[in-house]
Design an enzyme around this catalytic site. Sequence first.
Site, PDB file in Angstrom:
ATOM      1  N   HIS A   1     129.594  -6.442  46.819  1.00 43.58           N
ATOM      2  CA  HIS A   1     130.392  -7.589  47.295  1.00 43.58           C
ATOM      3  C   HIS A   1     129.917  -7.788  48.720  1.00 43.58           C
ATOM      4  CE1 HIS A   1     133.064 -10.918  47.990  1.00 43.58           C
ATOM      5  NE2 HIS A   1     133.973 -10.130  48.593  1.00 43.58           N
TER       6      HIS A   1
ATOM      7  N   CYS B   1     137.075 -12.373  43.885  1.00 46.32           N
ATOM      8  CA  CYS B   1     135.806 -11.758  44.458  1.00 46.32           C
ATOM      9  C   CYS B   1     135.184 -10.832  43.606  1.00 46.32           C
ATOM     10  CB  CYS B   1     135.800 -11.126  46.012  1.00 46.32           C
ATOM     11  SG  CYS B   1     136.358 -12.140  47.198  1.00 46.32           S
TER      12      CYS B   1
ATOM     13  N   ASN C   1     130.792 -14.709  53.163  1.00 48.04           N
ATOM     14  CA  ASN C   1     131.412 -14.146  51.973  1.00 48.04           C
ATOM     15  C   ASN C   1     131.652 -15.356  50.757  1.00 48.04           C
ATOM     16  OD1 ASN C   1     133.284 -13.249  50.167  1.00 48.04           O
ATOM     17  ND2 ASN C   1     134.241 -11.949  51.766  1.00 48.04           N
TER      18      ASN C   1
HETATM   19  O1  UT7 Z   1     136.245 -10.799  49.949  1.00 51.01           O
HETATM   20  C1  UT7 Z   1     137.512 -10.250  49.544  1.00 51.01           C
HETATM   21  C2  UT7 Z   1     137.756  -9.122  50.156  1.00 51.01           C
HETATM   22  N1  UT7 Z   1     137.573  -9.187  51.702  1.00 51.01           N
HETATM   23  C3  UT7 Z   1     137.227  -8.325  52.543  1.00 51.01           C
HETATM   24  O2  UT7 Z   1     136.609  -7.339  51.969  1.00 51.01           O
HETATM   25  C4  UT7 Z   1     137.282  -8.528  54.315  1.00 51.01           C
HETATM   26  C5  UT7 Z   1     137.903  -7.545  54.697  1.00 51.01           C
HETATM   27  N2  UT7 Z   1     138.119  -7.600  55.964  1.00 51.01           N
HETATM   28  C6  UT7 Z   1     137.234  -7.841  56.835  1.00 51.01           C
HETATM   29  O3  UT7 Z   1     135.995  -7.985  56.855  1.00 51.01           O
HETATM   30  C7  UT7 Z   1     137.755  -7.591  58.200  1.00 51.01           C
HETATM   31  O4  UT7 Z   1     138.987  -7.241  58.475  1.00 51.01           O
HETATM   32  C8  UT7 Z   1     137.525  -9.275  59.467  1.00 51.01           C
HETATM   33  C9  UT7 Z   1     136.394  -9.385  59.623  1.00 51.01           C
HETATM   34  C10 UT7 Z   1     138.384 -10.167  58.561  1.00 51.01           C
HETATM   35  C11 UT7 Z   1     138.457  -8.759  60.584  1.00 51.01           C
HETATM   36  O5  UT7 Z   1     137.685  -7.949  61.312  1.00 51.01           O
HETATM   37  P1  UT7 Z   1     138.904  -6.792  61.738  1.00 51.01           P
HETATM   38  O6  UT7 Z   1     137.739  -5.903  62.656  1.00 51.01           O
HETATM   39  O7  UT7 Z   1     139.500  -6.299  60.829  1.00 51.01           O
HETATM   40  O8  UT7 Z   1     139.646  -7.528  62.896  1.00 51.01           O
HETATM   41  P2  UT7 Z   1     140.959  -7.420  63.117  1.00 51.01           P
HETATM   42  O9  UT7 Z   1     142.011  -8.188  62.360  1.00 51.01           O
HETATM   43  O10 UT7 Z   1     141.594  -5.999  63.218  1.00 51.01           O
HETATM   44  O11 UT7 Z   1     141.152  -7.876  64.820  1.00 51.01           O
HETATM   45  C12 UT7 Z   1     140.768  -7.196  65.856  1.00 51.01           C
HETATM   46  C13 UT7 Z   1     140.751  -7.843  66.998  1.00 51.01           C
HETATM   47  C14 UT7 Z   1     142.293  -8.333  67.373  1.00 51.01           C
HETATM   48  O12 UT7 Z   1     142.236  -8.354  68.852  1.00 51.01           O
HETATM   49  P3  UT7 Z   1     142.982  -6.892  69.549  1.00 51.01           P
HETATM   50  O13 UT7 Z   1     144.383  -6.922  69.018  1.00 51.01           O
HETATM   51  O14 UT7 Z   1     142.236  -5.724  69.138  1.00 51.01           O
HETATM   52  O15 UT7 Z   1     143.013  -7.414  70.915  1.00 51.01           O
HETATM   53  C15 UT7 Z   1     142.410  -9.815  66.744  1.00 51.01           C
HETATM   54  O16 UT7 Z   1     143.251 -10.276  67.664  1.00 51.01           O
HETATM   55  O17 UT7 Z   1     139.993  -9.102  67.112  1.00 51.01           O
HETATM   56  C16 UT7 Z   1     140.898 -10.331  67.225  1.00 51.01           C
HETATM   57  N3  UT7 Z   1     140.480 -11.338  66.324  1.00 51.01           N
HETATM   58  C17 UT7 Z   1     139.468 -12.146  66.693  1.00 51.01           C
HETATM   59  N4  UT7 Z   1     138.819 -12.362  67.709  1.00 51.01           N
HETATM   60  C18 UT7 Z   1     137.915 -13.319  67.620  1.00 51.01           C
HETATM   61  C19 UT7 Z   1     141.032 -11.641  64.960  1.00 51.01           C
HETATM   62  N5  UT7 Z   1     140.290 -12.475  64.214  1.00 51.01           N
HETATM   63  C20 UT7 Z   1     139.348 -12.894  65.598  1.00 51.01           C
HETATM   64  C21 UT7 Z   1     138.364 -14.019  65.623  1.00 51.01           C
HETATM   65  N6  UT7 Z   1     137.736 -14.096  66.716  1.00 51.01           N
HETATM   66  N7  UT7 Z   1     138.151 -14.656  64.382  1.00 51.01           N
END
Ligand code: UT7
Length: 338
Positions: A263, A123, A294
């Site tokens: 980004h 990225c 993204n």
């Molecule tokens: O481009 C290169 C660099 N990349 C980035 O900078 C991306 C950085 N990361 C992110 O943007 C975020 O981590 C994401 C958008 C990918 C994910 O968001 P998050 O707030 O970090 O979610 P998480 O993985 O911490 O998961 C939070 C909750 C979990 O449930 P509980 O444990 O709180 O009940 C997950 O199981 O959301 C759940 N979850 C989902 N729910 C619905 C994880 N993925 C999903 C999903 N849909 N796709």
Amino acid sequence: MGTPINTAAGAAHAAILGVGAYRPRTVVPNADVIEAIDSSDEWIQQRSGIKTRGFAQDDETVVMMSVNASRQALDRAGIGPEQVGTVIVATVSHLLQTPSAATMIAHELGTNKAAAFDISAACAGFCHGVALAADMVRSGSSGHVLVIGVERLSDITSPSDRGTAFIFADGAGAVVVGPSEVPGIGPVVWGSDGEHYDHIRQDVPWDDALEQATSGELAEAPHLVMQGSAVFRWAAFEMAKVAQEALDRAGITPEQLDVFVPHQANNRITDAMARAMKLPETVQIARDIIDQGNTSAASVPMALERMISDGQARSGDTALLIAFGAGLAYAAQVVTVP
Ligand code: UT7
């Protein structure tokens, strides 16, 4: 002491002279990706800001999207393809190990045998390319450099991977970097946090995949995997410091900044950086992620192009670019909007 060797003499300064983009024809709403990952439109919008993304069709190849974005950038710069000395392509989704995409793109554009090579900084690749291009123009290695960020991440993303399927997308952006009477590209602040090497990566290396394919054990093609929340925390905390350093090294205060083009990783990361840097409300902030997703190496030039087309960024404005991703690699610089 050996015999003295002549060195090249370059331009006093370098600047971005034109920006172009190619956005895939197919616009995919959240509704079309949620079933395979047991998600919802509301969750995706709330966690990332994304409403739609562009997925390339078969004919929208890495080369085709790059050539289209480049032609627009060249037109806007008033530069013919024969004036391009070097083509740098930042991508992780040109799925031919060799030759580089850049050689093919340079040929399709009709350059005069331009130097052409790909760089792999995920990225962060586009901002690495801009830094290289500025140095090349100033050192005399090239008169004009075309820098392209392009991805077809839909080819290397599993539609059933909850952590990536809704976020990654396709597209291309390009800029022409050339000589300038005044400085138009500030010092780059770049680096890598290799201790987090495995946070975003291809799940199975090609040699293992080949072995699995030969023995009939390959369940699915290798794809990207990401430790999303770890990357999120790293980006939200560490990248604001890098962005601030790029401003400091360019001698620009947040009050003097007109445009912020981070980004397009996640709208919440953008918000966190803007807060940490205490950017004044007058600074226009790129939000291309909302409808483009993204697009990794393509996201910064695509977002910049959108802001120029929409009138949010005007010629002469001072813009801060920052990109970060797999590696974990990052790069930031201040530029003047062409
Ligand atoms: O481009 C290169 C660099 N990349 C980035 O900078 C991306 C950085 N990361 C992110 O943007 C975020 O981590 C994401 C958008 C990918 C994910 O968001 P998050 O707030 O970090 O979610 P998480 O993985 O911490 O998961 C939070 C909750 C979990 O449930 P509980 O444990 O709180 O009940 C997950 O199981 O959301 C759940 N979850 C989902 N729910 C619905 C994880 N993925 C999903 C999903 N849909 N796709």
